[in-house]
Design an enzyme around this catalytic site. Structure first.
Site, PDB file in Angstrom:
ATOM      1  N   GLN A 184       0.833  -1.200   0.000  1.00 17.97           N
ATOM      2  CA  GLN A 184       0.000   0.000   0.000  1.00 17.97           C
ATOM      3  C   GLN A 184       0.872   1.256   0.000  1.00 17.97           C
ATOM      4  O   GLN A 184       1.119   1.851   1.031  1.00 17.97           O
ATOM      5  CB  GLN A 184      -0.880  -0.034   1.254  1.00 17.97           C
ATOM      6  CG  GLN A 184      -1.866   1.087   1.370  1.00 17.97           C
ATOM      7  CD  GLN A 184      -3.049   0.888   0.479  1.00 17.97           C
ATOM      8  OE1 GLN A 184      -3.677  -0.150   0.502  1.00 17.97           O
ATOM      9  NE2 GLN A 184      -3.361   1.888  -0.308  1.00 17.97           N
ATOM     10  N   PHE A 185       1.347   1.651  -1.187  1.00 19.66           N
ATOM     11  CA  PHE A 185       2.252   2.797  -1.266  1.00 19.66           C
ATOM     12  C   PHE A 185       1.587   4.093  -0.820  1.00 19.66           C
ATOM     13  O   PHE A 185       2.245   5.031  -0.383  1.00 19.66           O
ATOM     14  CB  PHE A 185       2.841   2.947  -2.672  1.00 19.66           C
ATOM     15  CG  PHE A 185       1.912   3.560  -3.683  1.00 19.66           C
ATOM     16  CD1 PHE A 185       1.938   4.921  -3.924  1.00 19.66           C
ATOM     17  CD2 PHE A 185       1.013   2.773  -4.394  1.00 19.66           C
ATOM     18  CE1 PHE A 185       1.092   5.495  -4.856  1.00 19.66           C
ATOM     19  CE2 PHE A 185       0.166   3.330  -5.329  1.00 19.66           C
ATOM     20  CZ  PHE A 185       0.200   4.698  -5.553  1.00 19.66           C
ATOM     21  N   THR A 186       0.248   4.155  -0.855  1.00 17.14           N
ATOM     22  CA  THR A 186      -0.431   5.391  -0.488  1.00 17.14           C
ATOM     23  C   THR A 186      -0.312   5.717   1.002  1.00 17.14           C
ATOM     24  O   THR A 186      -0.637   6.831   1.415  1.00 17.14           O
ATOM     25  CB  THR A 186      -1.916   5.364  -0.902  1.00 17.14           C
ATOM     26  OG1 THR A 186      -2.568   4.285  -0.243  1.00 17.14           O
ATOM     27  CG2 THR A 186      -2.059   5.227  -2.412  1.00 17.14           C
TER      28      THR A 186
END
Length: 146
Positions: free
Chosen positions: A78-80
């Site tokens: 989950q890069f966000t």
């Protein structure tokens, strides 16, 4: 490394209409990795998660680990989680690690969880995923290596 942990009664990840990972009781981990993260960060966070006691005992106190309730993990990259919304109206993802750094470290992190005796299902790195879960409690914790 930043991991948003949600205690779940059940969870699944679907990519292109196909379930690629699912669990019953356990944790959904949304895993964010930044440029500076290393295997040391992954080791620290994996050990912390494996040792958490966030399931109720017979007295209703959070005193049992995921292992004690025979739970599993659903790990989703989950890069966000490294999105910065301080300026403007669109998040900046400059702090999120590039895929060539993040993917192998996420895979290493999942292997460390497995080495600690946990069953780990995963999403698909870099894919558009539908994550479905029933949050148990709700219990949601943010775990960071720094």
């Amino acid at each position: 490394m930043r991991v948003l942990l949600q205690r779940a009664k059940d969870a699944s990840v679907t990519v292109d209409g196909e379930i690629v990972g699912s669990i019953e009781t356990g944790y959904v981990l949304l895993v964010g990795i930044t440029h500076e993260d290393s295997e040391n960060d992954a080791n620290y966070v994996a050990k912390k998660i494996a040792g958490l006691r966030i399931y109720e005992d017979e007295d209703g106190k959070m005193n049992r680990s995921i292992d004690e309730v025979e739970g599993a993990i659903l790990s989703v990259s989950q890069f966000t989680l490294y999105g910065n919304v301080q300026k403007g109206r669109r998040p900046s993802f400059i702090d999120a690690a590039r895929p060539e750094h993040a993917e192998p470290l996420w895979e290493y992190f999942n292997e460390q969880l497995r080495a600690l005796g946990l069953v780990v299902e995963t999403g698909t790195f870099g894919a558009m995923m539908d994550v479905q879960l029933t949050n148990d409690g709700p219990v949601t914790l943010l775990i960071e290596s720094k």
